[in-house]
Design a protein around this motif. Structure first.
Motif, PDB file in Angstrom:
ATOM      1  N   PHE A  27      25.629  96.753  -8.881  1.00  0.00           N
ATOM      2  CA  PHE A  27      24.351  96.097  -9.207  1.00  0.00           C
ATOM      3  C   PHE A  27      23.918  96.438 -10.628  1.00  0.00           C
ATOM      4  CE2 PHE A  27      19.624  96.535  -9.111  1.00  0.00           C
ATOM      5  CZ  PHE A  27      19.312  95.177  -9.012  1.00  0.00           C
ATOM      6  N   VAL A  28      24.025  97.713 -10.995  1.00  0.00           N
ATOM      7  CA  VAL A  28      23.619  98.135 -12.340  1.00  0.00           C
ATOM      8  C   VAL A  28      24.470  97.453 -13.406  1.00  0.00           C
ATOM      9  CG1 VAL A  28      23.509 100.089 -13.940  1.00  0.00           C
ATOM     10  CG2 VAL A  28      22.720 100.365 -11.586  1.00  0.00           C
ATOM     11  N   VAL A  29      25.779  97.523 -13.229  1.00  0.00           N
ATOM     12  CA  VAL A  29      26.706  97.068 -14.273  1.00  0.00           C
ATOM     13  C   VAL A  29      26.817  95.545 -14.341  1.00  0.00           C
ATOM     14  CG1 VAL A  29      29.142  97.087 -14.968  1.00  0.00           C
ATOM     15  CG2 VAL A  29      28.018  99.204 -14.257  1.00  0.00           C
ATOM     16  N   ASN A  30      26.812  94.894 -13.184  1.00  0.00           N
ATOM     17  CA  ASN A  30      27.103  93.461 -13.164  1.00  0.00           C
ATOM     18  C   ASN A  30      25.902  92.553 -12.934  1.00  0.00           C
ATOM     19  OD1 ASN A  30      29.976  93.714 -13.566  1.00  0.00           O
ATOM     20  ND2 ASN A  30      30.101  94.490 -11.468  1.00  0.00           N
ATOM     21  N   THR A  31      24.760  93.137 -12.580  1.00  0.00           N
ATOM     22  CA  THR A  31      23.548  92.327 -12.424  1.00  0.00           C
ATOM     23  C   THR A  31      22.469  92.743 -13.411  1.00  0.00           C
ATOM     24  OG1 THR A  31      23.968  91.903 -10.077  1.00  0.00           O
ATOM     25  CG2 THR A  31      21.707  91.603 -10.848  1.00  0.00           C
ATOM     26  N   VAL A  32      22.102  94.031 -13.389  1.00  0.00           N
ATOM     27  CA  VAL A  32      20.987  94.491 -14.219  1.00  0.00           C
ATOM     28  C   VAL A  32      21.334  94.430 -15.710  1.00  0.00           C
ATOM     29  CG1 VAL A  32      19.431  96.401 -14.739  1.00  0.00           C
ATOM     30  CG2 VAL A  32      20.144  95.986 -12.377  1.00  0.00           C
TER      31      VAL A  32
ATOM     32  N   GLU B 228      21.454  90.959 -17.314  1.00  0.00           N
ATOM     33  CA  GLU B 228      20.115  90.362 -17.358  1.00  0.00           C
ATOM     34  C   GLU B 228      19.281  90.981 -18.477  1.00  0.00           C
ATOM     35  OE1 GLU B 228      17.318  87.562 -15.938  1.00  0.00           O
ATOM     36  OE2 GLU B 228      19.445  87.833 -15.495  1.00  0.00           O
ATOM     37  N   ILE B 229      19.359  92.290 -18.618  1.00  0.00           N
ATOM     38  CA  ILE B 229      18.602  92.978 -19.668  1.00  0.00           C
ATOM     39  C   ILE B 229      19.099  92.556 -21.043  1.00  0.00           C
ATOM     40  CG2 ILE B 229      18.037  95.228 -20.663  1.00  0.00           C
ATOM     41  CD1 ILE B 229      16.669  94.576 -17.957  1.00  0.00           C
ATOM     42  N   GLU B 230      20.400  92.512 -21.213  1.00  0.00           N
ATOM     43  CA  GLU B 230      20.966  92.150 -22.510  1.00  0.00           C
ATOM     44  C   GLU B 230      20.679  90.700 -22.879  1.00  0.00           C
ATOM     45  OE1 GLU B 230      25.071  93.267 -22.302  1.00  0.00           O
ATOM     46  OE2 GLU B 230      24.628  95.421 -22.362  1.00  0.00           O
ATOM     47  N   LYS B 231      20.463  89.858 -21.867  1.00  0.00           N
ATOM     48  CA  LYS B 231      20.149  88.453 -22.112  1.00  0.00           C
ATOM     49  C   LYS B 231      18.681  88.234 -22.469  1.00  0.00           C
ATOM     50  CE  LYS B 231      19.867  85.767 -18.526  1.00  0.00           C
ATOM     51  NZ  LYS B 231      20.274  84.947 -17.339  1.00  0.00           N
TER      52      LYS B 231
ATOM     53  N   LYS C 219       5.424  96.233 -23.939  1.00  0.00           N
ATOM     54  CA  LYS C 219       5.296  95.497 -22.686  1.00  0.00           C
ATOM     55  C   LYS C 219       5.971  96.264 -21.562  1.00  0.00           C
ATOM     56  CE  LYS C 219       5.356  90.884 -24.834  1.00  0.00           C
ATOM     57  NZ  LYS C 219       6.068  89.574 -24.898  1.00  0.00           N
ATOM     58  N   LEU C 220       5.439  96.130 -20.364  1.00  0.00           N
ATOM     59  CA  LEU C 220       6.065  96.639 -19.146  1.00  0.00           C
ATOM     60  C   LEU C 220       6.243  95.443 -18.225  1.00  0.00           C
ATOM     61  CD1 LEU C 220       7.141  99.056 -17.544  1.00  0.00           C
ATOM     62  CD2 LEU C 220       4.832  99.393 -16.648  1.00  0.00           C
ATOM     63  N   ILE C 221       7.477  95.015 -18.069  1.00  0.00           N
ATOM     64  CA  ILE C 221       7.781  93.763 -17.390  1.00  0.00           C
ATOM     65  C   ILE C 221       8.502  94.050 -16.083  1.00  0.00           C
ATOM     66  CG2 ILE C 221       9.071  91.591 -17.575  1.00  0.00           C
ATOM     67  CD1 ILE C 221       8.707  91.886 -20.646  1.00  0.00           C
ATOM     68  N   THR C 222       8.094  93.353 -15.018  1.00  0.00           N
ATOM     69  CA  THR C 222       8.702  93.531 -13.699  1.00  0.00           C
ATOM     70  C   THR C 222       9.628  92.374 -13.374  1.00  0.00           C
ATOM     71  OG1 THR C 222       6.770  94.758 -12.899  1.00  0.00           O
ATOM     72  CG2 THR C 222       8.243  93.830 -11.243  1.00  0.00           C
ATOM     73  N   LEU C 223      10.850  92.717 -12.961  1.00  0.00           N
ATOM     74  CA  LEU C 223      11.833  91.730 -12.534  1.00  0.00           C
ATOM     75  C   LEU C 223      12.163  91.960 -11.061  1.00  0.00           C
ATOM     76  CD1 LEU C 223      14.392  92.058 -15.495  1.00  0.00           C
ATOM     77  CD2 LEU C 223      12.402  90.550 -15.383  1.00  0.00           C
ATOM     78  N   GLU C 224      12.560  90.907 -10.380  1.00  0.00           N
ATOM     79  CA  GLU C 224      13.101  91.007  -9.023  1.00  0.00           C
ATOM     80  C   GLU C 224      14.496  90.408  -9.063  1.00  0.00           C
ATOM     81  OE1 GLU C 224      11.769  92.542  -6.470  1.00  0.00           O
ATOM     82  OE2 GLU C 224       9.838  92.976  -7.431  1.00  0.00           O
ATOM     83  N   LEU C 225      15.513  91.251  -8.883  1.00  0.00           N
ATOM     84  CA  LEU C 225      16.896  90.806  -9.016  1.00  0.00           C
ATOM     85  C   LEU C 225      17.623  90.888  -7.675  1.00  0.00           C
ATOM     86  CD1 LEU C 225      17.856  92.539 -12.389  1.00  0.00           C
ATOM     87  CD2 LEU C 225      16.921  90.244 -12.026  1.00  0.00           C
TER      88      LEU C 225
ATOM     89  N   THR D 295      13.457  95.650  -7.177  1.00  0.00           N
ATOM     90  CA  THR D 295      12.533  95.648  -8.306  1.00  0.00           C
ATOM     91  C   THR D 295      13.119  96.439  -9.468  1.00  0.00           C
ATOM     92  OG1 THR D 295      10.604  95.489  -6.845  1.00  0.00           O
ATOM     93  CG2 THR D 295      10.210  96.279  -9.085  1.00  0.00           C
ATOM     94  N   VAL D 296      13.026  95.863 -10.647  1.00  0.00           N
ATOM     95  CA  VAL D 296      13.466  96.511 -11.877  1.00  0.00           C
ATOM     96  C   VAL D 296      12.332  96.354 -12.888  1.00  0.00           C
ATOM     97  CG1 VAL D 296      15.138  96.523 -13.771  1.00  0.00           C
ATOM     98  CG2 VAL D 296      15.890  95.988 -11.433  1.00  0.00           C
ATOM     99  N   ARG D 297      11.855  97.476 -13.427  1.00  0.00           N
ATOM    100  CA  ARG D 297      10.786  97.400 -14.434  1.00  0.00           C
ATOM    101  C   ARG D 297      11.342  97.808 -15.797  1.00  0.00           C
ATOM    102  NH1 ARG D 297       5.450 100.306 -12.629  1.00  0.00           N
ATOM    103  NH2 ARG D 297       6.869 101.845 -11.732  1.00  0.00           N
ATOM    104  N   VAL D 298      10.925  97.073 -16.796  1.00  0.00           N
ATOM    105  CA  VAL D 298      11.474  97.239 -18.144  1.00  0.00           C
ATOM    106  C   VAL D 298      10.333  97.536 -19.109  1.00  0.00           C
ATOM    107  CG1 VAL D 298      12.860  96.187 -19.956  1.00  0.00           C
ATOM    108  CG2 VAL D 298      13.233  95.528 -17.560  1.00  0.00           C
ATOM    109  N   PHE D 299      10.413  98.706 -19.748  1.00  0.00           N
ATOM    110  CA  PHE D 299       9.432  99.049 -20.777  1.00  0.00           C
ATOM    111  C   PHE D 299      10.035  98.777 -22.144  1.00  0.00           C
ATOM    112  CE2 PHE D 299       7.804 102.302 -23.817  1.00  0.00           C
ATOM    113  CZ  PHE D 299       6.573 101.698 -24.029  1.00  0.00           C
ATOM    114  N   VAL D 300       9.403  97.858 -22.863  1.00  0.00           N
ATOM    115  CA  VAL D 300       9.809  97.538 -24.229  1.00  0.00           C
ATOM    116  C   VAL D 300       8.728  98.072 -25.165  1.00  0.00           C
ATOM    117  CG1 VAL D 300      10.462  95.716 -25.845  1.00  0.00           C
ATOM    118  CG2 VAL D 300      10.933  95.443 -23.392  1.00  0.00           C
ATOM    119  N   PRO D 301       9.028  99.092 -25.952  1.00  0.00           N
ATOM    120  CA  PRO D 301       8.013  99.662 -26.843  1.00  0.00           C
ATOM    121  C   PRO D 301       7.671  98.719 -27.986  1.00  0.00           C
ATOM    122  CG  PRO D 301      10.129 100.654 -27.287  1.00  0.00           C
ATOM    123  CD  PRO D 301      10.328  99.778 -26.081  1.00  0.00           C
ATOM    124  N   GLU D 302       6.617  99.038 -28.677  1.00  0.00           N
ATOM    125  CA  GLU D 302       6.243  98.281 -29.868  1.00  0.00           C
ATOM    126  C   GLU D 302       7.429  98.253 -30.839  1.00  0.00           C
ATOM    127  OE1 GLU D 302       2.116  98.482 -31.975  1.00  0.00           O
ATOM    128  OE2 GLU D 302       3.430  99.920 -32.995  1.00  0.00           O
ATOM    129  N   HIS D 303       7.704  97.074 -31.383  1.00  0.00           N
ATOM    130  CA  HIS D 303       8.853  96.966 -32.274  1.00  0.00           C
ATOM    131  C   HIS D 303       8.668  95.809 -33.246  1.00  0.00           C
ATOM    132  CE1 HIS D 303       9.646  94.228 -28.921  1.00  0.00           C
ATOM    133  NE2 HIS D 303      10.444  93.542 -29.743  1.00  0.00           N
TER     134      HIS D 303
END
Length: 273
Positions: A124-129, A132-135, A5-11, A20-28
């Motif tokens: 922003f990277v450490v305390n927001t992104v 959110e990604i880990e959650k 999946k390639l998922i788009t977030l707005e944080l 905009t933050v886009r997250v690529f999650v490979p097949e797993h």
């Protein structure tokens, strides 16, 4: 098996903006957790139908190739830096690394616009992104499973963020870093003052096939020579490819090696000081 999946977030960013933050999650597989690489310039990382001024890193394809060859994969988190060139340089240049070295012919109004905001981007990277990604995504947590990579101003920011948070990142991909924007002595001083007991793995790359990349290469070599005196050799990888230009095509090729190193190195290597 879960499809890629390639998922788009707005944080929320800087209180009044969103980024905009886009997250690529490979097949797993079900229940499989994956290491994660956070990256700047998310607008250039994935091959898709979005308009793109520059080239593409093809990170999605790189992850698929790595999965096929080694059986390992990573989640890629691309943080967009797609405003004006001046704004991009501002948000990816930390103030605490020293004064900006402006060219003599740079107009005064541009100098005033270039007020560094790298610390805000770091926050922003450490305390927001990251929270959110880990959650929301199937990531392996812990510094030994987390890397940060960027190019040009993004390479400088990756250096700053990883060295500032060695408890959160085990590796920095420092590609064509804009060290020429800063005074070398200040970069070295900041590094000496920042390095602690935990030392991340630094993958530092530069080409030299155009004027900008030649200047970057000279500054990078000066920084590397200085930090080599106090940084563990086994935690410092330097890759200089003189034939390569300042371009996404060069960074895409080098990213494959960084990805392979990050995924195939024994995780215990990253926990060593």
């Amino acid at each position: 098996m879960n499809s890629e999946k390639l998922i788009t977030l707005e944080l929320a960013y800087l209180g009044t903006k969103t980024k905009t933050v886009r997250v690529f999650v490979p097949e797993h597989d079900d229940g499989e957790l994956l290491p994660v690489i956070y990256m700047t310039d998310g607008q250039n990382l994935f091959e898709d139908n979005r308009p793109r001024q520059f080239g593409c890193w093809y990170t999605r394809e790189a992850v698929k190739e790595e999965r096929e060859s080694s059986g390992k994969a990573a989640i890629i988190v691309g943080i967009h830096n797609d405003e004006s060139p001046v704004q991009r340089a501002k948000e990816l240049t930390p103030k605490s690394m020293g004064a900006i070295k402006f060219p003599d012919d740079m107009p005064e109004h541009i100098r005033k616009m270039m007020a560094p905001e790298g610390e805000a981007f770091d926050d922003f990277v450490v305390n927001t992104v990251m929270p959110e990604i880990e959650k929301r995504f199937p990531v392996l947590t812990g510094r030994e499973n987390t890397a940060f990579c960027g190019s040009s101003s993004g390479g400088l920011q990756a250096y700053y963020t990883v060295m500032s948070h060695p408890d959160k990142f085990c590796m920095a991909g420092v590609f064509s870093p804009t060290f020429p924007m800063l005074y070398t002595k200040n970069v070295i001083h900041w590094t000496k003052e920042t390095v602690g007991e935990i030392k991340p793995y630094l993958y530092i790359y530069s080409g030299a096939n155009d004027r900008m990349e030649q200047e970057i290469c000279e500054s990078t070599e000066a920084v590397v020579e200085a930090i080599s005196e106090f940084y563990p050799k086994e935690k410092l990888k330097v890759n200089i490819l003189p034939e390569q230009p300042h371009h996404e095509s060069a960074w895409a090729a080098v990213f494959k090696e960084l990805l392979h190193t990050f995924l195939t190195q024994k995780r215990s290597f990253y926990t060593d000081t």
